[in-house]
Motif scaffolding. Structure first.
Motif, PDB file in Angstrom:
ATOM      1  N   GLN A 170      36.689  48.146  40.162  1.00  0.00           N
ATOM      2  CA  GLN A 170      35.456  48.053  39.376  1.00  0.00           C
ATOM      3  C   GLN A 170      35.680  48.247  37.884  1.00  0.00           C
ATOM      4  O   GLN A 170      34.827  47.923  37.078  1.00  0.00           O
ATOM      5  N   TRP A 171      36.837  48.801  37.515  1.00  0.00           N
ATOM      6  CA  TRP A 171      37.069  49.094  36.100  1.00  0.00           C
ATOM      7  C   TRP A 171      38.294  48.385  35.545  1.00  0.00           C
ATOM      8  O   TRP A 171      38.859  48.789  34.542  1.00  0.00           O
ATOM      9  N   THR A 172      38.697  47.310  36.209  1.00  0.00           N
ATOM     10  CA  THR A 172      39.808  46.523  35.684  1.00  0.00           C
ATOM     11  C   THR A 172      39.331  45.078  35.511  1.00  0.00           C
ATOM     12  O   THR A 172      38.190  44.754  35.838  1.00  0.00           O
ATOM     13  N   HIS A 173      40.182  44.222  34.958  1.00  0.00           N
ATOM     14  CA  HIS A 173      39.821  42.810  34.829  1.00  0.00           C
ATOM     15  C   HIS A 173      40.201  42.104  36.121  1.00  0.00           C
ATOM     16  O   HIS A 173      41.226  42.419  36.727  1.00  0.00           O
ATOM     17  N   LEU A 174      39.361  41.161  36.539  1.00  0.00           N
ATOM     18  CA  LEU A 174      39.611  40.414  37.776  1.00  0.00           C
ATOM     19  C   LEU A 174      39.418  38.929  37.479  1.00  0.00           C
ATOM     20  O   LEU A 174      38.502  38.286  37.993  1.00  0.00           O
ATOM     21  N   TRP A 175      40.276  38.395  36.609  1.00  0.00           N
ATOM     22  CA  TRP A 175      40.146  36.986  36.232  1.00  0.00           C
ATOM     23  C   TRP A 175      40.199  36.108  37.475  1.00  0.00           C
ATOM     24  O   TRP A 175      41.061  36.281  38.330  1.00  0.00           O
ATOM     25  N   SER A 176      39.288  35.176  37.544  1.00  0.00           N
ATOM     26  CA  SER A 176      39.280  34.229  38.667  1.00  0.00           C
ATOM     27  C   SER A 176      38.469  33.006  38.286  1.00  0.00           C
ATOM     28  O   SER A 176      37.475  33.114  37.568  1.00  0.00           O
ATOM     29  N   GLY A 177      38.884  31.854  38.793  1.00  0.00           N
ATOM     30  CA  GLY A 177      38.098  30.639  38.640  1.00  0.00           C
ATOM     31  C   GLY A 177      36.946  30.631  39.634  1.00  0.00           C
ATOM     32  O   GLY A 177      36.716  31.616  40.346  1.00  0.00           O
ATOM     33  N   LYS A 221      44.286  49.166  33.092  1.00  0.00           N
ATOM     34  CA  LYS A 221      45.547  49.354  33.832  1.00  0.00           C
ATOM     35  C   LYS A 221      45.479  50.594  34.713  1.00  0.00           C
ATOM     36  O   LYS A 221      45.888  50.567  35.876  1.00  0.00           O
ATOM     37  N   GLU A 222      44.952  51.672  34.137  1.00  0.00           N
ATOM     38  CA  GLU A 222      44.896  52.923  34.882  1.00  0.00           C
ATOM     39  C   GLU A 222      43.927  52.795  36.066  1.00  0.00           C
ATOM     40  O   GLU A 222      44.207  53.292  37.164  1.00  0.00           O
ATOM     41  N   ALA A 223      42.811  52.106  35.834  1.00  0.00           N
ATOM     42  CA  ALA A 223      41.855  51.884  36.931  1.00  0.00           C
ATOM     43  C   ALA A 223      42.548  51.126  38.066  1.00  0.00           C
ATOM     44  O   ALA A 223      42.448  51.510  39.238  1.00  0.00           O
ATOM     45  N   ALA A 224      43.273  50.071  37.710  1.00  0.00           N
ATOM     46  CA  ALA A 224      43.974  49.280  38.727  1.00  0.00           C
ATOM     47  C   ALA A 224      44.998  50.144  39.461  1.00  0.00           C
ATOM     48  O   ALA A 224      45.093  50.109  40.689  1.00  0.00           O
ATOM     49  N   ASN A 225      45.736  50.957  38.698  1.00  0.00           N
ATOM     50  CA  ASN A 225      46.727  51.854  39.321  1.00  0.00           C
ATOM     51  C   ASN A 225      46.074  52.810  40.308  1.00  0.00           C
ATOM     52  O   ASN A 225      46.662  53.174  41.314  1.00  0.00           O
ATOM     53  N   ALA A 248      48.701  35.291  31.394  1.00  0.00           N
ATOM     54  CA  ALA A 248      49.262  36.464  30.725  1.00  0.00           C
ATOM     55  C   ALA A 248      48.988  37.715  31.554  1.00  0.00           C
ATOM     56  O   ALA A 248      47.863  37.956  31.968  1.00  0.00           O
ATOM     57  N   GLY A 249      50.029  38.478  31.825  1.00  0.00           N
ATOM     58  CA  GLY A 249      49.869  39.709  32.592  1.00  0.00           C
ATOM     59  C   GLY A 249      50.100  39.534  34.080  1.00  0.00           C
ATOM     60  O   GLY A 249      50.246  40.517  34.802  1.00  0.00           O
ATOM     61  N   SER A 250      50.135  38.299  34.570  1.00  0.00           N
ATOM     62  CA  SER A 250      50.259  38.110  36.017  1.00  0.00           C
ATOM     63  C   SER A 250      51.385  37.189  36.453  1.00  0.00           C
ATOM     64  O   SER A 250      51.545  36.938  37.644  1.00  0.00           O
ATOM     65  N   THR A 251      52.166  36.648  35.504  1.00  0.00           N
ATOM     66  CA  THR A 251      53.299  35.837  35.954  1.00  0.00           C
ATOM     67  C   THR A 251      54.527  36.733  36.087  1.00  0.00           C
ATOM     68  O   THR A 251      54.619  37.781  35.458  1.00  0.00           O
TER      69      THR A 251
END
Lengths: 355, 355
Positions: free
Chosen positions: A320-327, A311-315, A23-26
């Motif tokens: 450091q202030w966004t989500h970085l989902w990873s296995g 979202k704003e942090a990523a923009n 969700a959010g990345s496809t």
């Protein structure tokens, strides 16, 4: 050993490779590329309104005639507790101010959104639906099965897999503890947020206890992971992080870069970002949220409370202030087209099987 | 794919199967049976005095002429802090009283014990030594290598594996998060006690970064696990829980029964039992210790503080107050001779490889 299994048969795909519905990345391009390359692309529709989902499906259908899936989040019965939201809003205030973000209005429309998505999936003739966070009501399952839509459940334990089989799922994803992003769990263990069973343990124990096909997920990045999963008894794999860093993914360069710079020891499972346990790279945001002095609001509330901030942090280029989902296999990510990724996985798998 | 690898070559064994050196649960009969069946049996000497180790080696040498290993715990630099010990003793008092147990005298003889064990291993011509909790000093490694004793390191992350390779280990065990018993880790992560990387993620990432052979551990119970590990790039496996429940193991019936009755979701990683993180079945003892209001004393202190209590509970048939180390695949345990276990693993592995 062969790459054609009950999973490829049921889904009518060439290879037993499912791209996780992140969700959010496809993007429709990612989903279409995976499906056109012989795998099963998945629209990560967990956060989508039905309008957005309709747009994505319509566009996707221009890009591929081959089977694909839509991933949906099964709604829970969590309540909106105003005091908890106020408390979190107060706590987030300085961080929102730093990023010039307004306090969001929370909506509790999960159930309506899910209902609309199911109707849309039927209307559009989507070939397969995968579910995260639980099992839908029996009436929903029956409605989808009547239309011959293939149903893919998610389980993080043997008991969750048995529940999926009993409910009528066509296959179940065995989500090992290595997997990135949200835990698809819908049961709790005594001492942990959710079951965290490694793929090497989870797959064979699940295969021994259910009859529907098992799709392995968690730590699988290449042909080695595909063949190892099949040796354990899985009839396919679902890969997330590997596709997240592919060219067609919707993840930002910032996000992809953070994953490719990280090590296997850099991720944690935390519920502080969305209110549901999920695995991601530990950063300042998680550190700060871990200092929060009260219970984290449930999903989807916490997700909405932190969404604009992330979202704003990523923009702003602030990882450091966004989500970085990873296995747990970030050292194995490769930056290439999803098409080339699938080709490489299949080529390596065939080499291993012919050794 | 073949079962003869660099690991079988280095260790001079028929099959790439190492029985984990489970301190407290190995017997000379278990070690000899594994070695005689073509694997590498391991004396779990982590808690042994040199007298005890000498007895075990002497007896073992009557039972087998084939290669075996001795597992040693590498000593740490932890200090004895009287206040911490007093605090824990006060807290344990009612539980000790319930089991009629005296307050133990703590010894800090880890380093001398390790030094004596190394001398003994050389004197007795032990074929292989495996290390847990770290890497010994370079002088120790050199002394062992001069005698052509094979050295097996343990790593829970890629960085720990690189450190093992640099130090001169002949091979390294990739201990995945699924593994039961003590974590062999010697590094810390920001937010967790030790790295907890699933075997599916850990093995291929480790194989890609080092040149010495990797032995997979964690969740491996049968031929499926052996072949899957080798597909991931491992050249052998180490199995603990599978051998713990075998006929020749020193584990009590109570302990074996608890494992065979448990599910994959029943274990936790905790440092409350010995002062070092270890995976075991969650029970009353762990629950109560989790309520402790101060830092748990370091290993080996906490181990000695709780040891008699756990032993007496086990003697009294009370599984709730003893340690129940287990990996995450308890549904796959079988009660049979270690010999039959190895035969079954190899048979199943060959069937899979010939499919």
């Amino acid at each position: 050993m062969k790459l054609s299994t009950r999973v490829t048969g049921l889904l009518n795909v060439k290879y037993p490779i499912i791209q996780a519905g992140m969700a959010g990345s496809t993007t429709p391009e990612l989903v279409a590329t995976v499906s056109n390359a012989g795998g099963l692309g998945t629209i990560g529709a967990g956060y989508f309104s039905s309008d957005r989902l309709e747009q994505e499906i319509t566009y996707l259908q221009e890009l591929t005639d081959l089977p694909y899936a839509v991933n949906l989040f099964v709604p829970s019965d969590k309540l909106y507790i105003p005091e908890k939201v106020e408390h979190m809003n107060a706590w987030l205030k300085p961080y929102r101010r730093a990023f010039n973000i307004e306090e969001p209005v929370i909506n509790m429309t999960e159930k309506q959104q899910f209902k609309d998505a199911i109707d849309l999936v039927i209307e559009k003739g989507v070939p397969a639906v995968s579910f995260t966070f639980g099992i839908p009501e029996q009436t929903v399952i029956e409605k989808l099965k009547e239309r011959h839509i293939k149903l893919i459940g998610t389980a993080t334990s043997v008991e969750e897999a048995i529940a999926n089989e009993s409910a009528g799922m066509d296959m179940v994803i065995a989500q090992g503890s290595e997997a990135g992003g949200h835990r698809g769990a819908f049961s709790e263990t005594a001492s942990q947020l959710t079951p965290l069973i490694g793929t090497m343990s989870l797959v064979p124990q699940m295969v021994d206890q259910i009859n529907i096909p098992v799709v392995a997920a968690g730590g699988i990045m290449d042909g080695r992971g595909l063949v190892a999963s099949m040796v354990l008894g899985a009839e396919g794999v679902q890969m997330g992080t590997a596709f997240l860093t592919s060219d067609e993914s919707g993840a930002s360069q910032l996000y992809k870069h953070a994953i490719s710079q990280s090590k296997e020891t850099d991720t944690v499972v935390t519920n502080v970002i969305t209110g549901k346990p999920a695995r991601g790279i530990e950063n300042e945001f998680i550190h700060k949220m871990n200092e929060y002095d009260d219970e984290i609001p449930d999903y989807p509330i916490q997700n909405q409370l932190t969404n604009a901030l992330r979202k704003e942090a990523a923009n702003k280029g602030n990882a450091q202030w966004t989500h970085l989902w990873s296995g747990q296999s970030p050292r194995l990510v490769q930056h290439m087209s999803a098409w080339a990724l699938i080709e490489n996985v299949v080529k390596q798998a065939n080499e291993i099987m012919n050794r």
